[in-house]
Motif scaffolding. Structure first.
Motif, PDB file in Angstrom:
ATOM      1  N   UNK A  97       0.827  -1.209   0.000  1.00  0.00           N
ATOM      2  CA  UNK A  97       0.000   0.000   0.000  1.00  0.00           C
ATOM      3  C   UNK A  97       0.863   1.261   0.000  1.00  0.00           C
ATOM      4  N   UNK A  98       1.893   1.283   0.847  1.00  0.00           N
ATOM      5  CA  UNK A  98       2.779   2.444   0.888  1.00  0.00           C
ATOM      6  C   UNK A  98       3.458   2.663  -0.458  1.00  0.00           C
ATOM      7  N   UNK A  99       3.932   1.584  -1.056  1.00  0.00           N
ATOM      8  CA  UNK A  99       4.616   1.737  -2.338  1.00  0.00           C
ATOM      9  C   UNK A  99       3.661   2.248  -3.411  1.00  0.00           C
ATOM     10  N   UNK A 100       2.433   1.746  -3.395  1.00  0.00           N
ATOM     11  CA  UNK A 100       1.431   2.213  -4.367  1.00  0.00           C
ATOM     12  C   UNK A 100       1.138   3.700  -4.189  1.00  0.00           C
ATOM     13  N   UNK A 101       1.003   4.140  -2.922  1.00  0.00           N
ATOM     14  CA  UNK A 101       0.753   5.568  -2.657  1.00  0.00           C
ATOM     15  C   UNK A 101       1.931   6.424  -3.129  1.00  0.00           C
ATOM     16  N   UNK A 102       3.132   5.961  -2.881  1.00  0.00           N
ATOM     17  CA  UNK A 102       4.319   6.717  -3.282  1.00  0.00           C
ATOM     18  C   UNK A 102       4.407   6.837  -4.798  1.00  0.00           C
ATOM     19  N   UNK A 103       4.061   5.754  -5.511  1.00  0.00           N
ATOM     20  CA  UNK A 103       4.104   5.813  -6.974  1.00  0.00           C
ATOM     21  C   UNK A 103       3.091   6.817  -7.506  1.00  0.00           C
ATOM     22  N   UNK A 104       1.894   6.827  -6.941  1.00  0.00           N
ATOM     23  CA  UNK A 104       0.885   7.803  -7.376  1.00  0.00           C
ATOM     24  C   UNK A 104       1.375   9.233  -7.169  1.00  0.00           C
ATOM     25  N   UNK A 105       2.031   9.466  -6.028  1.00  0.00           N
ATOM     26  CA  UNK A 105       2.567  10.800  -5.763  1.00  0.00           C
ATOM     27  C   UNK A 105       3.672  11.151  -6.752  1.00  0.00           C
ATOM     28  N   UNK A 106       4.596  10.203  -6.997  1.00  0.00           N
ATOM     29  CA  UNK A 106       5.689  10.467  -7.928  1.00  0.00           C
ATOM     30  C   UNK A 106       5.178  10.687  -9.345  1.00  0.00           C
ATOM     31  N   UNK A 107       4.085  10.008  -9.699  1.00  0.00           N
ATOM     32  CA  UNK A 107       3.527  10.157 -11.044  1.00  0.00           C
ATOM     33  C   UNK A 107       3.067  11.579 -11.306  1.00  0.00           C
ATOM     34  N   UNK A 108       2.751  12.325 -10.249  1.00  0.00           N
ATOM     35  CA  UNK A 108       2.311  13.709 -10.386  1.00  0.00           C
ATOM     36  C   UNK A 108       3.431  14.713 -10.168  1.00  0.00           C
ATOM     37  N   UNK A 109       4.637  14.214  -9.902  1.00  0.00           N
ATOM     38  CA  UNK A 109       5.772  15.102  -9.663  1.00  0.00           C
ATOM     39  C   UNK A 109       6.462  15.475 -10.965  1.00  0.00           C
ATOM     40  N   UNK A 110       7.323  16.460 -10.877  1.00  0.00           N
ATOM     41  CA  UNK A 110       8.051  16.931 -12.054  1.00  0.00           C
ATOM     42  C   UNK A 110       9.313  16.106 -12.265  1.00  0.00           C
ATOM     43  N   UNK A 111       9.138  14.794 -12.333  1.00  0.00           N
ATOM     44  CA  UNK A 111      10.251  13.909 -12.676  1.00  0.00           C
ATOM     45  C   UNK A 111      10.056  13.447 -14.110  1.00  0.00           C
ATOM     46  N   UNK A 112      11.147  13.148 -14.763  1.00  0.00           N
ATOM     47  CA  UNK A 112      11.089  12.705 -16.160  1.00  0.00           C
ATOM     48  C   UNK A 112      11.063  11.191 -16.276  1.00  0.00           C
ATOM     49  N   UNK A 113      11.764  10.518 -15.351  1.00  0.00           N
ATOM     50  CA  UNK A 113      11.888   9.058 -15.386  1.00  0.00           C
ATOM     51  C   UNK A 113      11.545   8.521 -14.007  1.00  0.00           C
ATOM     52  N   UNK A 114      10.760   7.442 -13.971  1.00  0.00           N
ATOM     53  CA  UNK A 114      10.480   6.733 -12.729  1.00  0.00           C
ATOM     54  C   UNK A 114      11.002   5.315 -12.885  1.00  0.00           C
ATOM     55  N   UNK A 115      11.904   4.922 -11.986  1.00  0.00           N
ATOM     56  CA  UNK A 115      12.408   3.554 -11.941  1.00  0.00           C
ATOM     57  C   UNK A 115      11.865   2.915 -10.672  1.00  0.00           C
ATOM     58  N   UNK A 116      11.277   1.748 -10.800  1.00  0.00           N
ATOM     59  CA  UNK A 116      10.605   1.137  -9.659  1.00  0.00           C
ATOM     60  C   UNK A 116      10.981  -0.327  -9.519  1.00  0.00           C
ATOM     61  N   UNK A 117      11.189  -0.749  -8.267  1.00  0.00           N
ATOM     62  CA  UNK A 117      11.338  -2.160  -7.924  1.00  0.00           C
ATOM     63  C   UNK A 117      10.000  -2.601  -7.329  1.00  0.00           C
ATOM     64  N   UNK A 118       9.115  -3.181  -8.117  1.00  0.00           N
ATOM     65  CA  UNK A 118       7.743  -3.425  -7.653  1.00  0.00           C
ATOM     66  C   UNK A 118       7.656  -4.554  -6.638  1.00  0.00           C
ATOM     67  N   UNK A 119       6.909  -4.315  -5.562  1.00  0.00           N
ATOM     68  CA  UNK A 119       6.623  -5.381  -4.602  1.00  0.00           C
ATOM     69  C   UNK A 119       5.496  -6.251  -5.144  1.00  0.00           C
ATOM     70  N   UNK A 120       4.392  -5.608  -5.489  1.00  0.00           N
ATOM     71  CA  UNK A 120       3.220  -6.290  -6.029  1.00  0.00           C
ATOM     72  C   UNK A 120       2.703  -5.461  -7.196  1.00  0.00           C
ATOM     73  N   UNK A 121       2.936  -5.933  -8.402  1.00  0.00           N
ATOM     74  CA  UNK A 121       2.595  -5.156  -9.593  1.00  0.00           C
ATOM     75  C   UNK A 121       1.110  -4.817  -9.649  1.00  0.00           C
ATOM     76  N   UNK A 122       0.255  -5.733  -9.208  1.00  0.00           N
ATOM     77  CA  UNK A 122      -1.180  -5.490  -9.295  1.00  0.00           C
ATOM     78  C   UNK A 122      -1.601  -4.285  -8.458  1.00  0.00           C
ATOM     79  N   UNK A 123      -0.863  -4.012  -7.378  1.00  0.00           N
ATOM     80  CA  UNK A 123      -1.192  -2.868  -6.525  1.00  0.00           C
ATOM     81  C   UNK A 123      -0.751  -1.540  -7.139  1.00  0.00           C
ATOM     82  N   UNK A 124       0.048  -1.609  -8.189  1.00  0.00           N
ATOM     83  CA  UNK A 124       0.627  -0.399  -8.779  1.00  0.00           C
ATOM     84  C   UNK A 124      -0.085   0.047 -10.046  1.00  0.00           C
ATOM     85  N   UNK A 125      -1.176  -0.620 -10.392  1.00  0.00           N
ATOM     86  CA  UNK A 125      -1.825  -0.360 -11.684  1.00  0.00           C
ATOM     87  C   UNK A 125      -2.202   1.113 -11.854  1.00  0.00           C
ATOM     88  N   UNK A 126      -2.797   1.698 -10.838  1.00  0.00           N
ATOM     89  CA  UNK A 126      -3.225   3.107 -10.957  1.00  0.00           C
ATOM     90  C   UNK A 126      -2.027   4.035 -11.100  1.00  0.00           C
TER      91      UNK A 126
END
Length: 344
Positions: A97-126
């Protein structure tokens, strides 16, 4: 306390987003042309940075020294290339859950590239969909993403590396010996591939796998599972783990049961604690991933993709067999890399 830490970290991510936006960052490539509002002074606007990306890296847990080493490699390479990078992770390696929340936040940030080590891919869909919609380049490290929008996977060939681990482990025991596998999270693709590699290699080596226990990369859970197995499996000869923390717990349970002389342990990751147990002969061997190189290659690949270069869909890094003979040398190198980063 955990909720407080989560609130603070998500707040920090949000603050970073606001700061990036205030500085004019964005998911598109930075504009190096003249300022369109220039009234004709003849002086071209100088770019604030070269054509380099702002990289966000989201790992599984920095409490695990393996991911801390990925972070060190990424930050060292970013320093060398003059790239901006930030690294975040949940507190616990099973906190999807924490990782999913962090990804959603990063998706709205002014970053160009996101590199992720997924714990559970299904939780990261959004979060993945949001990042792709916002024009982010997406990479995966350590664990591959089965996601069309992921440009590249950087890390160990988990199946083949674990197959090597299983081959080595099978060579330690007689044909017909019995083994158990302790693995990480059920949803974690890397641990699943390692489990498959171990099972196939042990089978090919004539070793019977009695059981596979999900221990969530937890030392405590592995110790408990191992203690229970030792009560019911009197013919056990071999334990293989898909990460180091579980090997530590298994070794402790085996030692407490007085069966260290009859049960072999072979681990996967190659961090300091297990490498020390290998050095003193409490664990037979560990297959060490090159976490530091994974971090460095992550940054190099992010830069190449941002600059429009083609990269392979998969970039595999090496594993190294660590035994009693080279454990001290391996630990010295890991410690050097971590100390180097802390002193910079």
């Amino acid at each position: 306390m955990k909720n407080i830490r989560k609130f603070c970290l998500v707040g920090l991510l949000t603050l970073c987003s606001l700061l990036c936006c205030a500085c004019g960052g964005g998911s598109a490539k930075r504009d190096h042309t003249e300022d369109p509002t220039d009234t004709g002074s003849g002086a071209a606007t100088q770019p604030s940075v070269l054509d380099m990306p702002y990289i966000g890296i989201l790992l599984k847990s920095l409490d695990n020294p393996y991911f801390d080493l990925i972070k060190a490699g990424a930050e060292d390479e970013a320093d060398a290339l003059g790239v901006e990078v930030m690294v975040f992770s949940p507190d616990d390696e099973d906190d999807t859950d924490d990782q999913a929340d962090m990804l959603l936040t990063m998706a709205n940030m002014a970053v160009d590239v996101i590199a992720i080590a997924p714990i559970d891919e299904s939780a990261l869909a959004d979060g993945l969909a949001r990042a792709e919609k916002n024009g982010k380049i997406i990479l995966s490290v350590d664990t591959a993403l089965d996601y069309d929008g992921c440009a590249c996977y950087i890390g160990t060939d988990n199946y083949n590396a674990a197959y090597q681990q299983g081959q080595y482990a099978a060579g330690l025991v007689d044909e017909g010996a019995c083994a158990v596998i302790l693995r990480g999270q059920a949803e974690d693709r890397a641990h699943t591939l390692r489990e498959y590699g171990l099972e196939d290699a042990l089978h090919d080596g004539g070793v019977q796998v009695l059981d596979t226990k999900i221990c969530n990369s937890s030392e405590k859970e592995a110790e408990q599972a191992m203690a229970e197995l030792l009560e019911t499996q009197q013919t056990l000869h071999l334990v293989c783990t898909t990460s180091d923390s579980m090997a530590v717990g298994a070794q402790r349970a085996i030692a407490q049961a007085g069966r260290s002389d009859s049960i072999h342990i072979v681990s996967f990751d190659g961090m300091q604690e297990v490498s020390e147990l290998v050095r003193v002969g409490e664990i037979d061997a560990v297959f060490a991933q090159d976490a530091y190189e994974i971090g460095r290659e992550c940054v190099r690949t992010a830069v190449r993709l941002y600059q429009g270069e083609e990269v392979p869909e998969t970039i595999h890094t090496d594993v190294e067999l660590i035994t009693q003979g080279n454990a001290q040398e391996h630990m010295d190198e890991v410690n050097r890399r971590l100390r180097h980063k802390k002193t910079k």
